[in-house]
Design a protein around this motif. Structure first.
Motif: not given
Length: 342
Positions: A138, A142, A145, A227, A230-231, A320-321, A325
């Protein structure tokens, strides 16, 4: 660092739990040993000089005593389908943060489903799957991204040199299979899908010098829960090298054995996270040694950030949230090597 803060570790005597206890001590925390097996707890307490507080998940009062006066609790006791709910409830009663290292899909799905509203309303912090599976993937996805707010798909491919499963891994897998029956799970189109066909074998091109390897596609791990929690990514797929799948599937594969003074095995890993949007692709890659041992710095780094307020949200949140990250991954530099590739 920990500055002497006490942290309860439920399942402290397990293979991963022992790594967590050692990492906490290394960072200046004082672990409080807890779990269901009183004899194993006593042996670990004698070995480490730490306090033991036995507790079972069916005894809320014992769990409350185990967590009393602690700054947080780390749950390292599988199968997590049995332990997450009761230990989270105890953490909410104690008003302390909860983190676990659960790799079980169903346990992580249940944590988000059952505790999201209560934790958010209470301003509590619950971080599930803060481990090699679920947390690291995760964080990598993140970080890859970057400034994208959404992507079409995420792929996380694992290359393990071998996979000698612990007794806990085998037990957790058996519990998951019992709950799921003959079905397997994948996440596509923004929702879970159950399938009864065999997972496909495909080729994945890992970064050089590893290159192309055969992997089991749709080898769904905890990252497929964390993942998309939150994404904005409707299709999330994880892969595992075929050799590692053969290892874990074989009933005669032995448990991991120590190859150095820290207790780590000689297993190596490469995690390749790729996100795609339109015709663009971004990638984050991590390499390291021993998937069980590396879980300890992952969850203890997370703990330290929670206790020092370096978080982005409250409630039930994946790595990741709740964390920055890229910064988190850089903090793991003694344990992993990281590449962020445009």
């Amino acid at each position: 660092m920990g500055s002497g803060q006490t942290v309860a570790v439920f399942g402290a005597y397990g293979h991963t739990g022992r790594f967590v206890v050692a990492e906490l001590v290394e960072r200046g925390f004082v672990p409080v040993l807890s779990g269901r097996d009183e004899e194993k707890l006593k042996a670990l307490a004698h070995e480490t000089g730490l306090e033991a507080r036995p507790a079972t998940v069916g005894d809320p009062e014992a769990l409350d005593r185990a967590l009393a006066g602690t700054a947080a609790v780390i749950n390292a006791a599988g199968p997590f389908a049995s332990t997450t709910g009761p230990v989270i409830e105890a953490a909410l009663r104690a008003r302390i943060p909860y983190l676990d290292v659960a790799a079980e899909l169903e346990a992580n799905i249940d944590t988000f489903a059952h505790f999201a509203d209560r934790a958010r309303d209470a301003g509590a912090v619950i971080v599930p799957a803060m481990a090699f599976f679920g947390g690291l993937g995760d964080l990598l996805a993140t970080a890859a991204m970057g400034d994208w707010t959404e992507a079409d798909e995420a792929h996380i491919a694992y290359a393990l040199s071998s996979w000698h499963p612990t007794a806990g891994t085998r037990l957790s897998g058996a519990v998951s299979r019992e709950r799921r029956g003959e079905r397997r799970m994948r996440y596509t189109g923004g929702q879970w899908e159950y399938r009864t066909d065999a997972a496909p074998t495909v080729e994945w091109r890992f970064p050089e010098p590893m290159g192309a390897r055969q992997v089991i596609g749709e080898f769904t791990m905890a990252d497929v829960v964390t993942v998309p929690s939150h994404l904005s990514i409707p299709d999330v797929t994880t892969y595992m090298t075929v050799e590692a799948v053969r290892d874990i599937a074989a009933p005669g594969t032995p448990a991991p054995s120590a190859a150095d003074d820290s207790g780590r095995s000689d297993q190596t890993f490469l995690v390749d996270a790729v996100v795609r949007s339109g015709g663009a692709e971004r990638r984050a890659v991590a390499r390291g040694q021993d998937i069980y041992a590396v879980t300890a710095p992952l969850v203890v780094e997370a703990l330290e950030r929670v206790l020092t307020g370096r978080t982005r949200t409250v409630g039930v949140a994946s790595a990741g949230e709740i964390f920055d990250a890229p910064d988190f991954l850089r903090a793991l530099s003694p344990h992993i090597t990281l590449e962020l590739l445009p």
